[in-house]
Design a protein around this motif. Sequence first.
Motif, PDB file in Angstrom:
ATOM      1  N   VAL A  71       0.629  -0.960  -0.360  1.00 57.90           N
ATOM      2  CA  VAL A  71      -0.483  -0.120  -0.004  1.00 57.90           C
ATOM      3  C   VAL A  71       1.072   1.317   0.090  1.00 57.90           C
ATOM      4  CG1 VAL A  71      -1.645   1.153   1.333  1.00 57.90           C
ATOM      5  CG2 VAL A  71      -2.131  -1.470   0.919  1.00 57.90           C
ATOM      6  N   VAL A  72       0.806   1.958  -0.903  1.00 56.65           N
ATOM      7  CA  VAL A  72       2.005   3.432  -1.101  1.00 56.65           C
ATOM      8  C   VAL A  72       0.810   4.192  -1.562  1.00 56.65           C
ATOM      9  CG1 VAL A  72       3.795   1.687  -2.145  1.00 56.65           C
ATOM     10  CG2 VAL A  72       1.593   2.661  -3.881  1.00 56.65           C
ATOM     11  N   SER A  73       1.091   5.443  -1.766  1.00 56.36           N
ATOM     12  CA  SER A  73       0.769   7.022  -1.832  1.00 56.36           C
ATOM     13  C   SER A  73       0.033   6.893  -3.119  1.00 56.36           C
ATOM     14  CB  SER A  73       1.689   8.217  -1.148  1.00 56.36           C
ATOM     15  OG  SER A  73       0.737   9.084  -2.308  1.00 56.36           O
ATOM     16  N   LYS A  74      -0.438   7.159  -3.180  1.00 56.54           N
ATOM     17  CA  LYS A  74      -1.126   7.423  -5.131  1.00 56.54           C
ATOM     18  C   LYS A  74      -0.020   8.212  -5.783  1.00 56.54           C
ATOM     19  CE  LYS A  74      -4.330  11.763  -5.144  1.00 56.54           C
ATOM     20  NZ  LYS A  74      -4.575  12.564  -6.008  1.00 56.54           N
ATOM     21  N   ASP A  75       0.317   9.037  -5.766  1.00 55.65           N
ATOM     22  CA  ASP A  75       1.989   9.228  -6.029  1.00 55.65           C
ATOM     23  C   ASP A  75       2.652   8.968  -6.393  1.00 55.65           C
ATOM     24  OD1 ASP A  75      -0.322  11.776  -6.517  1.00 55.65           O
ATOM     25  OD2 ASP A  75       0.390  12.668  -4.991  1.00 55.65           O
ATOM     26  N   THR A  76       3.142   8.018  -5.938  1.00 57.17           N
ATOM     27  CA  THR A  76       3.927   7.017  -5.389  1.00 57.17           C
ATOM     28  C   THR A  76       4.788   5.754  -7.419  1.00 57.17           C
ATOM     29  OG1 THR A  76       3.927   6.804  -3.136  1.00 57.17           O
ATOM     30  CG2 THR A  76       5.689   5.211  -4.261  1.00 57.17           C
ATOM     31  N   GLN A  77       5.383   5.779  -7.337  1.00 57.27           N
ATOM     32  CA  GLN A  77       5.984   4.869  -8.829  1.00 57.27           C
ATOM     33  C   GLN A  77       6.021   4.093  -8.430  1.00 57.27           C
ATOM     34  OE1 GLN A  77       4.496   5.779 -12.639  1.00 57.27           O
ATOM     35  NE2 GLN A  77       4.012   8.240 -11.198  1.00 57.27           N
ATOM     36  N   MET A  78       5.824   3.274  -8.457  1.00 59.75           N
ATOM     37  CA  MET A  78       6.812   1.697  -8.496  1.00 59.75           C
ATOM     38  C   MET A  78       6.191   0.720  -9.420  1.00 59.75           C
ATOM     39  SD  MET A  78       5.220  -0.009  -4.043  1.00 59.75           S
ATOM     40  CE  MET A  78       6.003  -1.028  -4.591  1.00 59.75           C
ATOM     41  N   ASP A  88      -8.959   4.831   0.768  1.00 56.10           N
ATOM     42  CA  ASP A  88      -9.067   5.839   1.237  1.00 56.10           C
ATOM     43  C   ASP A  88      -9.077   6.896   1.323  1.00 56.10           C
ATOM     44  OD1 ASP A  88      -8.232   4.923   4.210  1.00 56.10           O
ATOM     45  OD2 ASP A  88      -5.948   5.568   3.930  1.00 56.10           O
ATOM     46  N   ARG A  89      -9.983   6.868  -0.146  1.00 57.69           N
ATOM     47  CA  ARG A  89     -10.637   7.987  -0.669  1.00 57.69           C
ATOM     48  C   ARG A  89     -10.120   8.246  -1.510  1.00 57.69           C
ATOM     49  NH1 ARG A  89     -14.002  10.967   3.570  1.00 57.69           N
ATOM     50  NH2 ARG A  89     -15.157   9.625   3.773  1.00 57.69           N
ATOM     51  N   GLY A  90      -9.355   7.362  -2.145  1.00 60.39           N
ATOM     52  CA  GLY A  90      -8.149   7.621  -3.509  1.00 60.39           C
ATOM     53  C   GLY A  90      -6.569   8.515  -3.133  1.00 60.39           C
ATOM     54  N   THR A  91      -6.432   8.553  -1.862  1.00 61.20           N
ATOM     55  CA  THR A  91      -5.081   8.902  -2.015  1.00 61.20           C
ATOM     56  C   THR A  91      -4.019   7.998  -1.726  1.00 61.20           C
ATOM     57  OG1 THR A  91      -5.565   8.957   0.849  1.00 61.20           O
ATOM     58  CG2 THR A  91      -6.298  10.410   0.101  1.00 61.20           C
ATOM     59  N   MET A  92      -4.249   6.442  -1.969  1.00 62.50           N
ATOM     60  CA  MET A  92      -3.155   4.939  -1.424  1.00 62.50           C
ATOM     61  C   MET A  92      -3.787   4.880  -2.315  1.00 62.50           C
ATOM     62  SD  MET A  92      -1.987   6.671   1.293  1.00 62.50           S
ATOM     63  CE  MET A  92      -0.963   5.325   2.350  1.00 62.50           C
ATOM     64  N   LYS A  93      -2.988   3.470  -2.415  1.00 60.81           N
ATOM     65  CA  LYS A  93      -2.804   2.754  -4.049  1.00 60.81           C
ATOM     66  C   LYS A  93      -2.727   1.432  -3.674  1.00 60.81           C
ATOM     67  CE  LYS A  93       0.525   4.151  -7.215  1.00 60.81           C
ATOM     68  NZ  LYS A  93       0.508   4.634  -8.697  1.00 60.81           N
ATOM     69  N   ILE A  94      -2.928   0.103  -3.975  1.00 59.65           N
ATOM     70  CA  ILE A  94      -2.471  -0.811  -3.354  1.00 59.65           C
ATOM     71  C   ILE A  94      -1.645  -2.062  -4.556  1.00 59.65           C
ATOM     72  CG2 ILE A  94      -2.820  -3.681  -2.543  1.00 59.65           C
ATOM     73  CD1 ILE A  94      -5.244  -2.840  -1.507  1.00 59.65           C
ATOM     74  N   ILE A  95      -0.686  -1.728  -4.686  1.00 57.53           N
ATOM     75  CA  ILE A  95       0.065  -2.459  -6.025  1.00 57.53           C
ATOM     76  C   ILE A  95       0.496  -4.391  -5.448  1.00 57.53           C
ATOM     77  CG2 ILE A  95       2.284  -2.751  -6.899  1.00 57.53           C
ATOM     78  CD1 ILE A  95       0.909   0.868  -7.332  1.00 57.53           C
ATOM     79  N   HIS A  96       0.518  -5.002  -6.722  1.00 59.23           N
ATOM     80  CA  HIS A  96       1.186  -5.752  -6.720  1.00 59.23           C
ATOM     81  C   HIS A  96       1.813  -6.450  -7.339  1.00 59.23           C
ATOM     82  CE1 HIS A  96       0.670 -10.028  -8.410  1.00 59.23           C
ATOM     83  NE2 HIS A  96      -0.653 -10.663  -7.672  1.00 59.23           N
ATOM     84  N   ALA A  97       2.945  -7.512  -7.453  1.00 49.78           N
ATOM     85  CA  ALA A  97       4.670  -7.598  -7.796  1.00 49.78           C
ATOM     86  C   ALA A  97       4.635  -8.734  -7.603  1.00 49.78           C
ATOM     87  CB  ALA A  97       5.494  -6.621  -7.665  1.00 49.78           C
ATOM     88  N   LYS A  98       4.618  -9.773  -8.317  1.00 55.69           N
ATOM     89  CA  LYS A  98       5.525 -10.974  -8.234  1.00 55.69           C
ATOM     90  C   LYS A  98       6.459 -10.124  -7.820  1.00 55.69           C
ATOM     91  CE  LYS A  98       3.798 -12.631 -12.598  1.00 55.69           C
ATOM     92  NZ  LYS A  98       4.165 -13.357 -13.816  1.00 55.69           N
ATOM     93  N   SER A  99       7.236 -11.491  -6.461  1.00 53.42           N
ATOM     94  CA  SER A  99       8.308 -11.946  -5.823  1.00 53.42           C
ATOM     95  C   SER A  99       8.817 -12.796  -6.023  1.00 53.42           C
ATOM     96  CB  SER A  99       8.057 -11.659  -4.630  1.00 53.42           C
ATOM     97  OG  SER A  99       7.497 -12.683  -4.333  1.00 53.42           O
ATOM     98  N   LYS A 100      10.956 -12.879  -6.138  1.00 53.11           N
ATOM     99  CA  LYS A 100      10.759 -13.840  -6.249  1.00 53.11           C
ATOM    100  C   LYS A 100      10.791 -14.986  -5.608  1.00 53.11           C
ATOM    101  CE  LYS A 100      14.787 -11.213  -7.709  1.00 53.11           C
ATOM    102  NZ  LYS A 100      16.257 -11.029  -7.981  1.00 53.11           N
TER     103      LYS A 100
END
Length: 80
Positions: free
Chosen positions: A47-54, A63-75
């Motif tokens: 869970v990161v801020s909506k402005d964070t690039q990942m 949280d009303r669009g202020t945060m986003k949930i990122i899914h990434a494959k792990s090793k």
Amino acid sequence: MKKIILASSLLLMVLPVSAGVLSCDDLKAKIENKVTGKGVKNYDMTVVSKDTQMKGRVLGTCDRGTMKIIHAKSKAKAVE
């Protein structure tokens, strides 16, 4: 009749606002249940801020669009 139309209009205006109230922890838990239910292994969910690039896929906002949930494959962990 006017009261019914007014009441239904107000209700329809409030529904989209209430849909974005879900906390990040609740949304993350729901998404994790769906992902693991589909048999997906070795993933990270952050869970990161909506402005964070990942790198990764955005699965939802909270949280009303202020945060986003990122899914990434792990090793994959080595089995000994």
